[in-house]
Scaffold this motif. Structure first.
Motif, PDB file in Angstrom:
ATOM      1  N   ASP A 153     -12.429  26.367  -5.828  1.00 25.44           N
ATOM      2  CA  ASP A 153     -13.177  25.080  -5.334  1.00 25.44           C
ATOM      3  C   ASP A 153     -12.911  24.050  -6.275  1.00 25.44           C
ATOM      4  OD1 ASP A 153     -14.951  26.489  -3.560  1.00 25.44           O
ATOM      5  OD2 ASP A 153     -16.024  26.992  -5.474  1.00 25.44           O
ATOM      6  N   PHE A 154     -11.516  24.167  -7.507  1.00 28.50           N
ATOM      7  CA  PHE A 154     -10.675  23.108  -8.141  1.00 28.50           C
ATOM      8  C   PHE A 154      -9.585  22.978  -7.463  1.00 28.50           C
ATOM      9  CE2 PHE A 154      -8.183  22.025 -12.126  1.00 28.50           C
ATOM     10  CZ  PHE A 154      -8.281  20.999 -12.245  1.00 28.50           C
ATOM     11  N   ALA A 155      -8.954  23.695  -6.504  1.00 30.06           N
ATOM     12  CA  ALA A 155      -7.733  23.437  -6.009  1.00 30.06           C
ATOM     13  C   ALA A 155      -8.506  22.685  -5.133  1.00 30.06           C
ATOM     14  CB  ALA A 155      -7.312  24.785  -4.920  1.00 30.06           C
ATOM     15  N   PHE A 156      -9.256  22.579  -4.345  1.00 27.50           N
ATOM     16  CA  PHE A 156      -9.893  21.308  -3.241  1.00 27.50           C
ATOM     17  C   PHE A 156     -10.033  19.919  -3.762  1.00 27.50           C
ATOM     18  CE2 PHE A 156     -13.934  20.506  -0.856  1.00 27.50           C
ATOM     19  CZ  PHE A 156     -13.029  19.660   0.476  1.00 27.50           C
ATOM     20  N   LEU A 157     -10.861  20.286  -4.575  1.00 32.42           N
ATOM     21  CA  LEU A 157     -11.071  18.898  -5.961  1.00 32.42           C
ATOM     22  C   LEU A 157     -10.224  18.228  -5.539  1.00 32.42           C
ATOM     23  CD1 LEU A 157     -14.159  17.951  -6.644  1.00 32.42           C
ATOM     24  CD2 LEU A 157     -12.536  18.370  -8.562  1.00 32.42           C
ATOM     25  N   GLN A 158      -9.346  18.868  -6.359  1.00 30.46           N
ATOM     26  CA  GLN A 158      -7.721  18.011  -6.571  1.00 30.46           C
ATOM     27  C   GLN A 158      -7.455  17.610  -5.412  1.00 30.46           C
ATOM     28  OE1 GLN A 158      -6.217  21.624  -9.327  1.00 30.46           O
ATOM     29  NE2 GLN A 158      -5.855  19.990 -10.668  1.00 30.46           N
ATOM     30  N   SER A 159      -7.014  18.313  -4.072  1.00 29.69           N
ATOM     31  CA  SER A 159      -7.098  17.314  -2.932  1.00 29.69           C
ATOM     32  C   SER A 159      -7.196  16.833  -2.336  1.00 29.69           C
ATOM     33  CB  SER A 159      -6.752  18.848  -2.184  1.00 29.69           C
ATOM     34  OG  SER A 159      -5.617  19.724  -2.001  1.00 29.69           O
ATOM     35  N   VAL A 160      -8.651  16.687  -2.563  1.00 30.16           N
ATOM     36  CA  VAL A 160      -9.700  15.843  -2.808  1.00 30.16           C
ATOM     37  C   VAL A 160      -8.910  14.537  -3.135  1.00 30.16           C
ATOM     38  CG1 VAL A 160     -11.834  14.261  -2.293  1.00 30.16           C
ATOM     39  CG2 VAL A 160     -11.339  16.649  -1.027  1.00 30.16           C
ATOM     40  N   GLY A 161      -8.810  14.718  -4.320  1.00 29.17           N
ATOM     41  CA  GLY A 161      -8.554  13.547  -5.450  1.00 29.17           C
ATOM     42  C   GLY A 161      -7.277  12.745  -5.009  1.00 29.17           C
ATOM     43  N   GLN A 162      -6.419  13.834  -4.921  1.00 37.42           N
ATOM     44  CA  GLN A 162      -4.800  13.270  -4.919  1.00 37.42           C
ATOM     45  C   GLN A 162      -4.473  12.486  -2.907  1.00 37.42           C
ATOM     46  OE1 GLN A 162      -3.226  17.491  -5.099  1.00 37.42           O
ATOM     47  NE2 GLN A 162      -3.343  17.237  -7.701  1.00 37.42           N
ATOM     48  N   ALA A 163      -5.512  12.777  -2.262  1.00 37.22           N
ATOM     49  CA  ALA A 163      -5.347  12.181  -0.782  1.00 37.22           C
ATOM     50  C   ALA A 163      -5.758  10.695  -0.670  1.00 37.22           C
ATOM     51  CB  ALA A 163      -6.409  13.046   0.134  1.00 37.22           C
ATOM     52  N   PHE A 164      -6.467  10.103  -2.000  1.00 36.39           N
ATOM     53  CA  PHE A 164      -6.548   9.399  -2.492  1.00 36.39           C
ATOM     54  C   PHE A 164      -6.332   8.022  -1.849  1.00 36.39           C
ATOM     55  CE2 PHE A 164      -7.865   4.629  -4.158  1.00 36.39           C
ATOM     56  CZ  PHE A 164      -8.910   4.210  -3.872  1.00 36.39           C
ATOM     57  N   LEU A 165      -4.966   7.939  -3.016  1.00 37.54           N
ATOM     58  CA  LEU A 165      -3.904   6.825  -2.927  1.00 37.54           C
ATOM     59  C   LEU A 165      -3.094   6.424  -1.472  1.00 37.54           C
ATOM     60  CD1 LEU A 165      -2.554   6.798  -6.124  1.00 37.54           C
ATOM     61  CD2 LEU A 165      -3.993   5.589  -5.533  1.00 37.54           C
ATOM     62  N   PRO A 166      -3.119   7.230  -1.035  1.00 38.94           N
ATOM     63  CA  PRO A 166      -2.430   8.452   0.784  1.00 38.94           C
ATOM     64  C   PRO A 166      -3.251   7.496   1.634  1.00 38.94           C
ATOM     65  CG  PRO A 166      -1.540  10.115  -0.480  1.00 38.94           C
ATOM     66  CD  PRO A 166      -2.941   9.416  -1.259  1.00 38.94           C
ATOM     67  N   ALA A 167      -4.399   7.639   1.296  1.00 39.08           N
ATOM     68  CA  ALA A 167      -5.514   7.435   2.528  1.00 39.08           C
ATOM     69  C   ALA A 167      -5.918   5.440   2.131  1.00 39.08           C
ATOM     70  CB  ALA A 167      -6.667   8.118   2.281  1.00 39.08           C
ATOM     71  N   PHE A 168      -5.242   5.159   1.344  1.00 35.95           N
ATOM     72  CA  PHE A 168      -6.042   3.759   0.643  1.00 35.95           C
ATOM     73  C   PHE A 168      -4.923   2.362   1.040  1.00 35.95           C
ATOM     74  CE2 PHE A 168      -7.964   0.437  -2.234  1.00 35.95           C
ATOM     75  CZ  PHE A 168      -8.426   0.030  -1.320  1.00 35.95           C
ATOM     76  N   VAL A 169      -4.266   3.031   0.011  1.00 37.17           N
ATOM     77  CA  VAL A 169      -3.118   2.331   0.018  1.00 37.17           C
ATOM     78  C   VAL A 169      -2.443   1.281   0.885  1.00 37.17           C
ATOM     79  CG1 VAL A 169      -0.159   1.716  -1.597  1.00 37.17           C
ATOM     80  CG2 VAL A 169      -2.737   2.423  -2.845  1.00 37.17           C
ATOM     81  N   PRO A 170      -1.727   2.348   1.872  1.00 42.98           N
ATOM     82  CA  PRO A 170      -1.352   1.981   2.826  1.00 42.98           C
ATOM     83  C   PRO A 170      -1.763   0.783   4.016  1.00 42.98           C
ATOM     84  CG  PRO A 170      -0.651   4.147   2.689  1.00 42.98           C
ATOM     85  CD  PRO A 170      -1.811   3.756   2.077  1.00 42.98           C
ATOM     86  N   LEU A 171      -3.286   0.815   4.162  1.00 44.08           N
ATOM     87  CA  LEU A 171      -4.285  -0.316   4.403  1.00 44.08           C
ATOM     88  C   LEU A 171      -3.967  -1.154   3.919  1.00 44.08           C
ATOM     89  CD1 LEU A 171      -7.461   2.134   4.694  1.00 44.08           C
ATOM     90  CD2 LEU A 171      -5.669   2.468   6.201  1.00 44.08           C
ATOM     91  N   ILE A 172      -4.102  -1.082   2.091  1.00 45.53           N
ATOM     92  CA  ILE A 172      -3.791  -2.521   1.360  1.00 45.53           C
ATOM     93  C   ILE A 172      -2.335  -3.156   1.551  1.00 45.53           C
ATOM     94  CG2 ILE A 172      -4.195  -3.716  -1.022  1.00 45.53           C
ATOM     95  CD1 ILE A 172      -6.819  -2.363   0.443  1.00 45.53           C
ATOM     96  N   GLU A 173      -1.871  -2.397   1.277  1.00 46.23           N
ATOM     97  CA  GLU A 173       0.431  -3.403   2.011  1.00 46.23           C
ATOM     98  C   GLU A 173      -0.010  -3.295   3.816  1.00 46.23           C
ATOM     99  OE1 GLU A 173       2.685   0.288  -0.983  1.00 46.23           O
ATOM    100  OE2 GLU A 173       2.004   0.608   0.770  1.00 46.23           O
ATOM    101  N   ARG A 174      -0.766  -2.959   4.643  1.00 44.17           N
ATOM    102  CA  ARG A 174      -0.686  -3.717   6.098  1.00 44.17           C
ATOM    103  C   ARG A 174      -1.543  -4.816   6.557  1.00 44.17           C
ATOM    104  NH1 ARG A 174      -3.690   1.055   9.414  1.00 44.17           N
ATOM    105  NH2 ARG A 174      -1.852   1.708   9.077  1.00 44.17           N
ATOM    106  N   ARG A 175      -2.683  -5.288   4.824  1.00 43.47           N
ATOM    107  CA  ARG A 175      -3.149  -6.370   5.116  1.00 43.47           C
ATOM    108  C   ARG A 175      -3.326  -7.143   4.392  1.00 43.47           C
ATOM    109  NH1 ARG A 175      -4.334  -4.842  10.832  1.00 43.47           N
ATOM    110  NH2 ARG A 175      -4.895  -2.862  11.120  1.00 43.47           N
ATOM    111  N   ARG A 176      -2.777  -7.181   2.658  1.00 42.58           N
ATOM    112  CA  ARG A 176      -3.261  -8.375   2.192  1.00 42.58           C
ATOM    113  C   ARG A 176      -2.528  -9.348   2.189  1.00 42.58           C
ATOM    114  NH1 ARG A 176       1.064  -5.225  -2.423  1.00 42.58           N
ATOM    115  NH2 ARG A 176       3.168  -4.940  -0.918  1.00 42.58           N
ATOM    116  N   GLU A 177      -1.390  -9.728   3.076  1.00 44.08           N
ATOM    117  CA  GLU A 177      -1.252 -10.816   3.514  1.00 44.08           C
ATOM    118  C   GLU A 177      -1.359 -11.690   4.787  1.00 44.08           C
ATOM    119  OE1 GLU A 177       3.080 -10.355   3.875  1.00 44.08           O
ATOM    120  OE2 GLU A 177       3.702  -9.319   1.896  1.00 44.08           O
ATOM    121  N   THR A 178      -2.447 -10.575   5.498  1.00 49.91           N
ATOM    122  CA  THR A 178      -3.451 -11.909   6.763  1.00 49.91           C
ATOM    123  C   THR A 178      -3.270 -13.059   5.648  1.00 49.91           C
ATOM    124  OG1 THR A 178      -3.449  -9.969   7.688  1.00 49.91           O
ATOM    125  CG2 THR A 178      -4.939 -11.408   8.106  1.00 49.91           C
TER     126      THR A 178
END
Length: 293
Positions: A216-241
């Protein structure tokens, strides 16, 4: 369980450090488009303390907040490790969700976690929330958390990409998790008095205990580690708009919805305030500016 508690608490700190460094790097790399002529934002870090009813130390954490940056208008990344005795209201609320015999007789608890909320300068960039946590009582332990996207101006591609990363993180552990936890997020982040969701969802889970702490802890870590790959590309895509006054107005109105949810319905906000945690840290999620129509 002491070793497991220490592992979890240390990992939340590691995740916090990774996110803070990546967000400051986003500030440094924003060299074109709206707000790029402003100084790059930096996190201000302060310690938080929790005091028990008898005045003794009951843990604390770190509150890291960046305000007025190039990319982030306000973002907070908080970690905490706290312990003590649950009050009657908290025990009653927990008993309503869990079968924990003896909780009223022995209401001791220990909790650790990370909580993040980001409100962006550019209204084309979505706001986001993420947290992961471990909770322990003498009667049981469990994990909870998730991540959800809150755009004022919605882009289907952004929503699909965000959910795709969440699904991959879930599928690596159990292919039933994503559908289950996506539905839970859709239900949990619904604003009843507005009759709508506060954003485009993500995943949410609580009371997670399969009986195997390491799994269960390994799953929790996967959820936390997925955050930056899920969010940062969206910001890089939109921040200059470029954006209009109408776009900014839509963002401020959406922030009003976000604030309403967090103050009226969010279970984490209620728990943090009821258990005596630092109020500034608990209310870090509120946006710097909002508007109601």
């Amino acid at each position: 369980m002491q070793d497991e508690k220490q592992q979890a608490s240390a990992w939340f700190r590691t995740l916090r450090d990774e996110i803070v460094a990546r967000f400051e790097a986003l500030e440094d790399s924003h060299a074109a488009g709206p707000f790029s002529d402003q100084p790059a934002g930096r996190f201000e870090v302060s310690e938080t303390k929790r005091t028990s009813d008898d005045g003794s130390d009951a843990g604390g954490g770190l509150m890291s907040v960046m305000r007025g940056g190039r990319v982030f208008e306000k973002v907070g990344v908080n970690i905490s490790t706290v312990h003590g005795t649950l009050g009657e209201r908290a025990v009653a609320a927990m008993a309503a969700r869990k079968d924990l015999p003896g909780m009223k007789d022995d209401p001791r608890f220990w909790a650790a976690g990370i909580s993040l909320v980001a409100h962006m300068q550019n209204p084309h960039c979505p706001a986001v929330h993420m947290n992961t946590r471990m909770f322990w009582t003498p009667h049981g332990w469990w994990f909870g958390g998730g991540s959800d996207l809150n755009p004022a101006l919605e882009y289907e591609a952004d929503t699909a990409d965000f959910h795709g990363v969440q699904k991959a993180a879930c599928d690596a552990h159990d292919e039933t998790y994503y559908d289950q936890f996506k539905a839970w997020a859709d239900e949990y982040f619904f604003v009843p008095h507005r009759g709508r969701a506060r954003g485009v969802g993500g995943i949410f889970f609580d009371d997670h205990n399969t009986g195997d702490w390491a799994t269960d802890f390994a799953f929790l870590q996967s959820v936390g580690q997925a955050f930056l790959p899920a969010f940062v590309p969206l910001i890089e895509r939109r921040r200059e708009t470029d954006f209009t006054e109408a776009d900014k107005d839509a963002q401020l109105v959406h922030r009003g919805l976000y604030a309403e949810y967090n103050l009226v319905w969010d279970r984490g906000t209620k728990f943090g305030l009821e258990t005596g945690h630092d109020a500034n840290a608990v209310l870090m999620s509120l946006p710097p500016m909002a508007k109601w129509v």
